[in-house]
Design a protein around this motif. Structure first.
Motif, short mmCIF file in Angstrom:
data_model
loop_
_atom_site.label_atom_id
_atom_site.label_comp_id
_atom_site.label_asym_id
_atom_site.label_seq_id
_atom_site.Cartn_x
_atom_site.Cartn_y
_atom_site.Cartn_z
N SER A 449 -19.17 -15.22 -17.65
CA SER A 449 -19.56 -16.39 -18.44
C SER A 449 -21.05 -16.38 -18.73
CB SER A 449 -19.17 -17.68 -17.71
OG SER A 449 -19.83 -17.76 -16.46
N GLU A 450 -21.44 -17.07 -19.80
CA GLU A 450 -22.85 -17.15 -20.19
C GLU A 450 -23.38 -18.54 -19.90
OE1 GLU A 450 -23.09 -15.91 -24.27
OE2 GLU A 450 -23.28 -13.80 -23.70
N HIS A 451 -24.66 -18.58 -19.50
CA HIS A 451 -25.30 -19.84 -19.15
C HIS A 451 -26.74 -19.84 -19.63
CE1 HIS A 451 -22.12 -20.88 -16.14
NE2 HIS A 451 -22.03 -19.56 -16.04
N ALA A 452 -27.24 -21.04 -20.00
CA ALA A 452 -28.67 -21.19 -20.18
C ALA A 452 -29.30 -21.06 -18.80
CB ALA A 452 -28.99 -22.56 -20.79
N LEU A 453 -30.42 -20.38 -18.71
CA LEU A 453 -31.03 -20.10 -17.41
C LEU A 453 -31.27 -21.37 -16.61
CD1 LEU A 453 -32.28 -18.12 -15.42
CD2 LEU A 453 -34.41 -18.25 -16.70
N ASP A 454 -31.67 -22.46 -17.26
CA ASP A 454 -31.95 -23.69 -16.53
C ASP A 454 -30.75 -24.22 -15.76
OD1 ASP A 454 -34.48 -23.53 -17.53
OD2 ASP A 454 -34.42 -25.41 -18.66
N GLU A 455 -29.55 -23.89 -16.21
CA GLU A 455 -28.35 -24.34 -15.51
C GLU A 455 -28.28 -23.75 -14.10
OE1 GLU A 455 -24.90 -23.41 -17.82
OE2 GLU A 455 -25.71 -24.31 -19.65
N LEU A 456 -28.94 -22.62 -13.90
CA LEU A 456 -28.90 -21.96 -12.60
C LEU A 456 -30.08 -22.34 -11.72
CD1 LEU A 456 -27.96 -18.36 -13.84
CD2 LEU A 456 -26.43 -20.28 -13.32
N LEU A 457 -31.12 -22.90 -12.32
CA LEU A 457 -32.33 -23.21 -11.56
C LEU A 457 -32.21 -24.49 -10.74
CD1 LEU A 457 -35.11 -22.40 -14.20
CD2 LEU A 457 -34.29 -20.94 -12.34
N GLY A 458 -31.33 -25.41 -11.16
CA GLY A 458 -31.22 -26.68 -10.46
C GLY A 458 -32.37 -27.60 -10.81
N THR A 459 -32.53 -28.68 -10.05
CA THR A 459 -33.55 -29.68 -10.35
C THR A 459 -34.82 -29.51 -9.51
OG1 THR A 459 -32.60 -31.23 -8.74
CG2 THR A 459 -31.85 -31.41 -11.03
N GLY A 460 -34.79 -28.62 -8.54
CA GLY A 460 -35.95 -28.45 -7.67
C GLY A 460 -36.67 -27.13 -7.92
#
Length: 538
Positions: A449-460
Motif C-alpha cells: 500500500s502507498e501512504h503519505a509520509l506524514d501518516e507514518l510519522l505520527g503526531t510526535g
C-alpha cells in the motif's frame, strides 16, 4: 456568580490560527479552552492563498477532504504591466511537501472545517460570544478574566450560518456572565487589534504607513476559473483578480489617499471598477470592503507564559499571500512546544525558541510583501516603464528568471537557530541541507500500500533512517517502527543518515546512522528525556 475554569492551555481567538492551534494541542494530549468574542467561526472571505505548508497542517488535522473540493489547487500568478502586456508568469516549483505550492481557498470554509474539527475533539472546550477583559500573570500560570454575552454557546460554523438560518448577532441587551480561566499557558490568536498584545503592552515594530485597498468578493461567476491570480500593474489603478471554485472570484483595487472609502464601495462604483474585467450585473456581490494593509511585527512574541500568534504577532500587506500562512506556521510552532512543557518534556528554553524561529521569518515576509507591492503596484510612470522592461529581460539570464518565475524569492523557513542540532559533521552536503527545513513528504510504499509520509510519522517526534536503496525506517516516540520504500528517491542523497523530525515536521537533526545519541545529547538542554529508553543506533 463567576464561573471558574482550569485548563492546560487557553487559546484566545478562533480564526484559522487559533483553531489550528487548538486542534493541534488537543492532538498532542493536552486540555484546551478556546474563547472567541464572536458567536461562531468567521463568515468573511479575508485570506485567500494557502501554501503547501499550510495544507500539510490541514492534512494532519484531517480536514483536507472538506477543504480540497472547495479550493482551486496548484495555482500561479500572471503579472500584467502597462497597456495590459504580460510581463511574467509565475508558478511555485515542484511540490515537495505533499501538497501544491500555492492554492486558492475560501477562508470561511477553512475556518468552518477547523471549527467542526475542534467541536469533535473532546479535549477542546469551546466558549463563543466570550471576550477576554483582563489578564493576570502568575509564576506558573495565567488567569484570564472573560465575559460571555448571552447564554453559553459552543458556537457554530460561520460558513453554514446563512444556509442554516442562524441568527449570528449578539443582542445589545444580552445578559452577561463572568468567567475566570486559569491556564498553564495562553496562546493569543486574537487578531491584528489583539486585546492580549495591548494588555501586555507589547509594541508593534515597523512602518506606520498604511495602504488602503478595496476588496470585492463575487459569487455565481460563470465559466471555468483560470489557474492563476492576475496582477494588473497598469500604473493607473493597480488591481488583483483572484479566481476560486464554485463561482467565487475576488477583486482588489488600490484606493488612493484622496478617495473616501465608503463612497468607493457603493454598488455603482464597484460596478465601474470591475467593468474592465467583467460585467457584474448577473453575479452576486458577496462583500465589498476597504482593507488597510500594515507592515508591522510585534516586538516580542512571548511574555511569561503568554505567546502571541497570527495577526496578533505580525501584520503584513497581501502581495506575497503570506499573512494567514505565517499564522498557521505560528500555530504549528507554538503548539508542540507548549504541549511538551506541560508534559514535563520541554524546558523554558524550548519555549524561547518559538520567537527565535518564528519572528525573523515573519519579519522577512513583511518586508517581502512590501517590496512586491512597491514594484508590482507602483503608479510612478518612470518606475513602471523600467519594471516592464527589466522583468521580461530576465529571460536572458536563466538562473535569475527561474528565481522570479518559480517564486524562489518566497523563502521557506530555514531554522538554523532554535530547536535544532546544528552539527552536521559526517553528513553528505545535500543531506545537511535538510536541517532546519520542513521534511519533504513523498508518497512511500509500505508492503502493498502507498501512504503519505506524514501518516507514518505520527503526531510526535520521529526518526527517519535513510538506509539506502530507497529504503526508509521510521521510528516514532512510541517505539513503533515502519519500513517503507521511498519510491521517488526523494531521500537518496541522504543515504547513510538518520533524520530527527519534530512534531511540526521540521528536521531537528541530521546525523550519521549510528550517531543518534549525539543529536539527542545536543538537544537535551531543551528536551531532556527525548526518546528516553529507546535503543539508539541502528
Amino acid at each position: 456568580m463567576t464561573e471558574r475554569i482550569e485548563t492546560d492551555v487557553l487559546v484566545i481567538g478562533s480564526g484559522p490560527t487559533g483553531l489550528t492551534a487548538a486542534n493541534l494541542l488537543a492532538d498532542y494530549g493536552v486540555s484546551v479552552t478556546l474563547i472567541e468574542r464572536n458567536p461562531g467561526s468567521g463568515d468573511e472571505p479575508r485570506a485567500i492563498s494557502a501554501t503547501d505548508e499550510t495544507l500539510r497542517v490541514m492534512q494532519r488535522l484531517g480536514v483536507m477532504d472538506v477543504l480540497a473540493p472547495e479550493m482551486l489547487m496548484d495555482t500561479g500568478a500572471r503579472y500584467f504591466g502597462r497597456g495590459g502586456k504580460v510581463i511574467a508568469d509565475v508558478r511555485p516549483g515542484a511540490a515537495r511537501l505533499g501538497q501544491p505550492g500555492k492554492s486558492q481557498f475560501d477562508q470561511p470554509v477553512m475556518e468552518g472545517a477547523l471549527y467542526e474539527a475542534a467541536a469533535t475533539r473532546a479535549a477542546i472546550d469551546l466558549h463563543y460570544a466570550t471576550e477576554a477583559i483582563r489578564i493576570t500573570e502568575q509564576q506558573d500560570s495565567v488567569t484570564v478574566s472573560a465575559r460571555r454575552h448571552g447564554e453559553r454557546t459552543t458556537g457554530h460554523n460561520g460558513a453554514l450560518a446563512g444556509d442554516q438560518g442562524l441568527d449570528t448577532t449578539i443582542a445589545a441587551d444580552a445578559p452577561t456572565h463572568d468567567l475566570e480561566i486559569t491556564a498553564q499557558w495562553v496562546l493569543a490568536c486574537d487578531g491584528g487589534k489583539s486585546f492580549t498584545r495591548r494588555e501586555l503592552g507589547v509594541k508593534l515594530i515597523g512602518s506606520t504607513q498604511v495602504e488602503r485597498w478595496i476588496v470585492v468578493d463575487l459569487l455565481d461567476v460563470p465559466g471555468t476559473p483560470e489557474p492563476f491570480a492576475s496582477f494588473h500593474a497598469n500604473g493607473e489603478r493597480p488591481a488583483v483578480v483572484v479566481p476560486g471554485v464554485k463561482g467565487r472570484r475576488r477583486y482588489e483595487f488600490m484606493l488612493f489617499d484622496h478617495e473616501d472609502g465608503e463612497a468607493m464601495i457603493t454598488p455603482e462604483v464597484i460596478a465601474e471598477l470591475v467593468a474592465p474585467y467583467q460585467d457584474i450585473s448577473k453575479v452576486t456581490v458577496r462583500r465589498a470592503a476597504v482593507y488597510t494593509a500594515h507592515q508591522r511585527v510585534a516586538e516580542s512574541y512571548r511574555q511569561g507564559r503568554i505567546l502571541l500568534a497570527g495577526d496578533a504577532a505580525h501584520l503584513m500587506p497581501p502581495f506575497a499571500g503570506q499573512g494567514l500562512n505565517a499564522g498557521i506556521r505560528d500555530a504549528a510552532g507554538a503548539a508542540w512546544r507548549i504541549a511538551a512543557h506541560i508534559k514535563g518534556a520541554g524546558t523554558e528554553a524550548l519555549l524561547d525558541d518559538y520567537q527565535l524561529e518564528r519572528r525573523p521569518h515573519a519579519a522577512q515576509m513583511v518586508k517581502l510583501s512590501k517590496l512586491i507591492g512597491s514594484v508590482v503596484m507602483n503608479t510612478n510612470p518612470v518606475i513602471t516603464r523600467l519594471r516592464d522592461v527589466i522583468v521580461p529581460a530576465t529571460r536572458i539570464v536563466p538562473p535569475l528568471n527561474r528565481w522570479l518565475t518559480q517564486m524562489r524569492f518566497l523563502k521557506q523557513p530555514h531554522y538554523l537557530n532554535g530547536t535544532v542540532y546544528s552539527d552536521v559533521s559526517g553528513v553528505p552536503p545535500l543531506a545537511a541541507e535538510l536541517l532546519g527545513r520542513s521534511l519533504p513528504q513523498p508518497t512511500v510504499r509500505v508492503a502493498d500500500s502507498e501512504h503519505a509520509l506524514d501518516e507514518l510519522l505520527g503526531t510526535g517526534w520521529a526518526w527517519v533512517d535513510v538506509a539506502g536503496h530507497r529504503k526508509l525506517v521510521i521510528e516514532t516516540e512510541s517505539g513503533e517502527r515502519t519500513a517503507a520504500e521511498d519510491t521517488a528517491g526523494v531521500f537518496e542523497h541522504a543515504a547513510g543518515t538518520v533524520l530527527l523530525v519534530r512534531p511540526d515536521g521540521y528536521v531537528a537533526a541530521v546525523v550519521p546512522t549510528l550517531q543518534r545519541a549525539r543529536a539527542l545529547e545536543g538537544l537535551a538542554a531543551k528536551l531532556p528525556g527525548l526518546f528516553a529508553g529507546a535503543k539508539l543506533g541502528n
